[in-house]
Each structure stands twice: as structure tokens, then as C-alpha cells.
Design a protein around this motif. Structure first.
Motif, PDB file in Angstrom:
ATOM      1  N   UNK A 238       0.824  -1.214   0.000  1.00 32.13           N
ATOM      2  CA  UNK A 238       0.000   0.000   0.000  1.00 32.13           C
ATOM      3  C   UNK A 238       0.853   1.256   0.000  1.00 32.13           C
ATOM      4  N   UNK A 239       1.918   1.254   0.811  1.00 31.95           N
ATOM      5  CA  UNK A 239       2.798   2.423   0.892  1.00 31.95           C
ATOM      6  C   UNK A 239       3.453   2.672  -0.472  1.00 31.95           C
ATOM      7  N   UNK A 240       3.929   1.599  -1.104  1.00 38.29           N
ATOM      8  CA  UNK A 240       4.600   1.757  -2.399  1.00 38.29           C
ATOM      9  C   UNK A 240       3.609   2.142  -3.499  1.00 38.29           C
ATOM     10  N   UNK A 241       2.403   1.553  -3.444  1.00 42.56           N
ATOM     11  CA  UNK A 241       1.390   1.888  -4.451  1.00 42.56           C
ATOM     12  C   UNK A 241       0.902   3.318  -4.245  1.00 42.56           C
ATOM     13  N   UNK A 242       0.965   3.801  -2.992  1.00 42.50           N
ATOM     14  CA  UNK A 242       0.529   5.164  -2.679  1.00 42.50           C
ATOM     15  C   UNK A 242      -0.904   5.182  -2.187  1.00 42.50           C
ATOM     16  N   UNK A 243      -1.115   6.004  -1.152  1.00 42.70           N
ATOM     17  CA  UNK A 243      -2.452   6.105  -0.539  1.00 42.70           C
ATOM     18  C   UNK A 243      -3.528   6.456  -1.539  1.00 42.70           C
ATOM     19  N   UNK A 244      -3.194   7.318  -2.513  1.00 45.97           N
ATOM     20  CA  UNK A 244      -4.205   7.755  -3.481  1.00 45.97           C
ATOM     21  C   UNK A 244      -4.739   6.581  -4.280  1.00 45.97           C
ATOM     22  N   UNK A 245      -3.831   5.691  -4.704  1.00 43.70           N
ATOM     23  CA  UNK A 245      -4.279   4.523  -5.474  1.00 43.70           C
ATOM     24  C   UNK A 245      -5.160   3.621  -4.609  1.00 43.70           C
ATOM     25  N   UNK A 246      -4.700   3.353  -3.375  1.00 39.01           N
ATOM     26  CA  UNK A 246      -5.449   2.454  -2.491  1.00 39.01           C
ATOM     27  C   UNK A 246      -6.843   3.023  -2.221  1.00 39.01           C
ATOM     28  N   UNK A 247      -6.928   4.354  -2.101  1.00 38.58           N
ATOM     29  CA  UNK A 247      -8.230   4.984  -1.867  1.00 38.58           C
ATOM     30  C   UNK A 247      -9.213   4.732  -3.007  1.00 38.58           C
ATOM     31  N   UNK A 248      -8.697   4.445  -4.221  1.00 41.04           N
ATOM     32  CA  UNK A 248      -9.602   4.200  -5.346  1.00 41.04           C
ATOM     33  C   UNK A 248     -10.330   2.862  -5.210  1.00 41.04           C
ATOM     34  N   UNK A 249      -9.787   1.936  -4.422  1.00 42.37           N
ATOM     35  CA  UNK A 249     -10.476   0.639  -4.278  1.00 42.37           C
ATOM     36  C   UNK A 249     -11.047   0.431  -2.883  1.00 42.37           C
ATOM     37  N   UNK A 250     -10.894   1.439  -1.997  1.00 43.16           N
ATOM     38  CA  UNK A 250     -11.249   1.198  -0.593  1.00 43.16           C
ATOM     39  C   UNK A 250     -12.668   1.639  -0.234  1.00 43.16           C
ATOM     40  N   UNK A 251     -13.475   1.996  -1.255  1.00 44.69           N
ATOM     41  CA  UNK A 251     -14.843   2.437  -0.975  1.00 44.69           C
ATOM     42  C   UNK A 251     -14.915   3.550   0.063  1.00 44.69           C
ATOM     43  N   UNK A 252     -14.029   4.548  -0.089  1.00 43.07           N
ATOM     44  CA  UNK A 252     -14.092   5.695   0.805  1.00 43.07           C
ATOM     45  C   UNK A 252     -13.486   5.481   2.183  1.00 43.07           C
ATOM     46  N   UNK A 253     -12.981   4.260   2.439  1.00 45.60           N
ATOM     47  CA  UNK A 253     -12.326   3.993   3.727  1.00 45.60           C
ATOM     48  C   UNK A 253     -10.894   4.554   3.641  1.00 45.60           C
ATOM     49  N   UNK A 254     -10.392   5.103   4.753  1.00 45.46           N
ATOM     50  CA  UNK A 254      -9.006   5.588   4.765  1.00 45.46           C
ATOM     51  C   UNK A 254      -8.074   4.444   4.379  1.00 45.46           C
ATOM     52  N   UNK A 255      -7.044   4.731   3.562  1.00 45.47           N
ATOM     53  CA  UNK A 255      -6.228   3.647   2.993  1.00 45.47           C
ATOM     54  C   UNK A 255      -5.471   2.836   4.045  1.00 45.47           C
ATOM     55  N   UNK A 256      -5.047   3.489   5.135  1.00 46.16           N
ATOM     56  CA  UNK A 256      -4.326   2.755   6.183  1.00 46.16           C
ATOM     57  C   UNK A 256      -5.286   1.803   6.897  1.00 46.16           C
ATOM     58  N   UNK A 257      -6.471   2.354   7.217  1.00 42.23           N
ATOM     59  CA  UNK A 257      -7.504   1.536   7.888  1.00 42.23           C
ATOM     60  C   UNK A 257      -7.898   0.381   6.973  1.00 42.23           C
ATOM     61  N   UNK A 258      -8.088   0.695   5.690  1.00 39.25           N
ATOM     62  CA  UNK A 258      -8.476  -0.308   4.692  1.00 39.25           C
ATOM     63  C   UNK A 258      -7.456  -1.451   4.657  1.00 39.25           C
ATOM     64  N   UNK A 259      -6.163  -1.080   4.641  1.00 42.29           N
ATOM     65  CA  UNK A 259      -5.095  -2.075   4.579  1.00 42.29           C
ATOM     66  C   UNK A 259      -5.160  -3.031   5.763  1.00 42.29           C
ATOM     67  N   UNK A 260      -5.324  -2.460   6.963  1.00 43.13           N
ATOM     68  CA  UNK A 260      -5.405  -3.318   8.156  1.00 43.13           C
ATOM     69  C   UNK A 260      -6.671  -4.160   8.158  1.00 43.13           C
TER      70      UNK A 260
END
Length: 418
Positions: A238-260
Motif C-alpha cells: 500500500x505504501x509503495x502503491x501510494x495512498x491515493x491509489x489504495x483509496x480508489x479501491x477502498x470504498x471511501x475507507x481511509x487507505x491505512x484503515x483499509x489495509x489493516x
């Protein structure tokens, strides 16, 4: 009448019901009372369904991880996971798989009866995985319908007695008895680990002589170990992909929270699958006992790989870590060579690596456990990669079969039918 046939076909097309039916027949064969029969049958079906719920949770999290991983490292990572690949293939081959599974059990009993290989393979989910693998590969080779089920059942049924027999000399050493056998289609992992241990190990120091640091004891708890390792991998990706990218698949969940949350969802899925499997096995093993006692005197049950875990708990942890390191090393090599990267799956490395550690330890102490588990860890990172082309359309999925035997059987069978 027509409606009745539709009803029967509907029942048989439901793999959970098929498995329940097997338990039902076994319990009747033992002349169990009504309440035992009902309890055994219902819990078998429920175990199968629970396995399905867990697999769904697993697949959701695996797909998200796969997406983030691919974005982060610019590679397609395939995650070897039997439950996941079977759940994906269920749509197309669920019916054939259920029939092969059913008849393979019958073939197993016949072979155990008429040959010296007196093993009754009781690891239902591995029979299911192998039946699925065989169904997929035969159909890729253009074999359909009755022929597919007949050939498939003979192959799987034969493997159910041959595989435990191959590992038996090492299993005896591990378990201290010849009354139990290994019924888990990563047999060749255990054989290789036992062999490496016997050749390069040193029995004077075993894994059980060392003290696991208190701080690492949490890794002995499967769901916790799975959640922790997955969280580390997922967070790095997630860190390498970048928070912005992860946010695109996390349905509005914060990317760090989503990852955990995804890591915990994955671990929860693994836990549910294990519970489902336990429930299924707990009911189907005694039911099968009825079938085997009546039909195969002197039968030895071939059981799932966690059967060896209590023998040497440290070896399980050491085997897991050693096998897992081999998986990571292979990921680096596959990346450099531009091959498909087989993500070091926590599930196979934990179960197979852990059990291989126990085998390596039995034949070659601590060194045997480390070397044996490492060697088979390399094997289970290469085989799934080689297996992908053989699986046809299913080889394009983000997951595949994880164990040694599936790789070998799949490649040989694929070569035969091509």
C-alpha cells in the motif's frame, strides 16, 4: 415425475449436499440412531457451507491485495490458495468436482480392499481440491461428461492410496506409529523434507530443544500469524502503491484503515475456512469409519497435515519461517527473470512449511527442519508457476493451486491430455 428428477439433480448439483450425503450413507452403514445421523449429516453440510463463507472473505481480500501488489511492484502476483481457486472454479466445475469426489472415495475403498495399500484418505477438502484440479485439466484436454467423471474418479481414487503410501516411512518416524498416515496432497513436500533431513540434518539437536522467545509466541496462533504477516505485506504494498491509489479501491475507507481491515478480513477468512474444515472433518471422519470398518479390515486413516503439529510445535514455526523465506527468495528471482511472480502465500507456507518442518526435524533435527522446509518452499514457489498454463482459462485467475502434489499431478496430467 419430471419435477422429482429436477429436484434430485438440484440436490446433487449442490456440493455441500453431496458431502452431506456421503456422511449420511456412512452413518447409516454403522446403524447409527436417527439423532446421530441427523446431527452428522447437518453438521457436515454446515461445515461445507462455512468453508464457503470463509473462502468468500478470503477471495475478496486476496483480490484487493493482488490489485495493490500489482500496482506497487508493476508485476502480476498470483496467490496460490487452494480454497480460493476451488471457489472460483466452483461456478463452472462444481458438479463434476462433487461427482469425482464421491466416486473417488469409492475407488479409494476398493483399492484399499484389494491392494496392500490399506489407506483411507480422510482429508475431505484435499480430495475436493484434487477432484477440482483433475476436472479442470481433463476438461481443458477436451474430455467431457461421463468420461470426465469416470477417468477423474480413477485418478483421484488412486492418488488417495498412493500418496499416503509414499510418505509412510517418514510419517511413521514422525508419529511413532504405523497406524496413522498423511492424507494431505502436499505429500512430496514432506517426503523431500524428510529426505533432506535424513541426508543433511543432525539429530543431536532438535527444534524442541530451543526456546521460542516470548515475543514471538503470538506466531503460534494461526489467525494471528496470518493477520500479522498479511498486514506487513499489505502495508508495504500500500505504501509503495501510494495512498491515493489504495483509496480508489477502498470504498471511501481511509487507505491505512483499509489495509489493516483487509489483512484482518483475510485472516478471519482463513480462520472461518479452518473452522469449516474442522467441522466437516469432525463429522465425516467418524461417518467414514463406518464405511471403512465394514469394507476394509485393517484400514489406516490418512489425516490432514495438522495431525503432526502437536508432535513438534517449534518445528512448525521454524518450518513456516524457513519455507516462507524460500518463497520470498523465489519472488525476487521470479521478478528479476520477468516470470509470473508466485506470491509467498501465508496459508501454504504455514501449513505445508510447518508440517515439513516437523518431518525434517524427525529425520534431521533442527538443521533438518530448516533445510527440509526451505527446499520444499522453493518447490512450492516454482510448481504453481509451471502449472498456470495447464489450467486453461482458470490459469488467468489471480490465484492457483498451492501444494506440491497438485503441481506434479497437474503437470503430468496436462502433458498426457494435451
Amino acid at each position: 415425475m419430471h419435477n422429482f428428477f429436477e429436484f434430485m439433480l438440484g440436490l446433487l448439483k449442490e456440493p455441500a449436499i453431496m458431502v452431506g450425503l456421503i456422511a449420511f450413507i456412512g452413518l447409516i452403514a454403522q446403524k447409527s440412531d436417527i439423532s446421530t445421523i441427523l446431527k452428522g449429516t447437518i453438521k457436515t453440510v454446515m461445515g461445507f457451507l462455512i468453508l464457503g463463507f470463509g473462502a468468500n472473505a478470503l477471495i475478496g481480500a486476496l483480490n484487493n491485495f493482488s490489485t495493490v501488489f500489482t500496482e506497487a511492484f508493476g508485476v502480476s502476483g498470483v496467490i496460490p490458495n487452494n480454497e480460493a481457486i476451488v471457489a472460483v472454479a466452483q461456478e463452472t466445475f462444481g458438479y463434476e468436482m462433487a461427482l469425482i469426489m464421491f466416486f473417488a472415495f469409492i475407488v479409494n475403498i476398493i483399492l484399499a480392499r484389494i491392494t496392500p495399500l490399506k489407506y483411507i484418505f480422510l482429508t475431505g477438502h484435499h480430495t475436493m481440491f484434487m477432484s477440482m484440479l483433475v476436472a479442470v485439466i481433463l476438461s481443458t484436454g477436451g474430455i467431457k461428461g461421463t468420461a470426465l467423471v469416470a477417468i477423474g474418479s480413477l485418478i483421484v481414487g488412486a492418488l488417495m492410496v498412493i500418496m499416503p503410501a509414499i510418505a509412510q516411512k517418514y510419517t511413521e518416524k514422525v508419529m511413532g506409529t504405523d497406524q496413522l498416515a498423511m492424507g494431505h496432497f502436499s505429500t512430496l513436500s514432506y517426503v523431500i523434507s524428510g529426505y533432506i533431513g535424513s541426508k543433511f540434518g543432525d539429530t543431536s539437536k532438535t527444534t524442541e530443544d530451543i526456546n521460542v522467545p516470548k515475543s514471538l509466541m503470538f506466531l503460534r496462533d494461526t489467525p494471528v500469524a496470518v493477520a500479522a504477516t498479511m498486514a506487513v505485506f499489505f502495508m508495504i504494498a500500500s505504501v509503495i502503491a501510494g495512498g491515493q491509489f489504495v483509496n480508489t479501491i477502498s470504498n471511501g475507507q481511509n487507505w491505512v484503515v483499509f489495509t489493516f481491515m483487509q489483512s484482518l478480513t483475510f485472516a478471519g477468512g482463513v480462520y472461518i475456512v479452518l473452522q469449516g474444515v474442522k467441522m466437516l472433518i469432525a463429522e465425516i471422519v467418524p461417518a467414514f469409519k463406518g464405511i471403512s470398518d465394514k469394507l476394509v479390515p485393517g484400514a489406516k486413516p490418512a489425516l490432514d497435515c495438522p495431525m503432526v503439529f502437536p508432535v513438534a510445535p517449534n518445528a512448525v514455526l521454524i518450518g513456516f519461517l524457513s519455507s516462507f523465506s524460500a518463497g520470498l527468495l523465489m519472488m525476487a528471482i521470479q521478478g528479476m527473470m520477468g516470470w509470473t511472480i508466485i506470491v509467498a502465500g501465508v496459508v501454504p507456507h504455514f501449513f505445508v512449511g510447518g508440517a515439513s518442518g516437523v518431518y525434517g526435524n524427525a529425520t534431521g533435527g533442527l538443521r533438518g527442519a530448516i533445510l527440509g522446509a526451505f527446499t520444499q518452499g522453493i518447490c512450492i514457489s516454482i510448481l504453481p508457476m509451471l502449472l498456470l498454463p495447464v489450467l486453461g482459462g482458470l490459469g488467468l485467475e489471480a490465484t492457483t493451486f498451492s501444494d506440491f502434489d497438485f503441481g506434479v499431478v497437474g503437470l503430468v496430467l496436462g502433458w498426457v491430455v494435451s
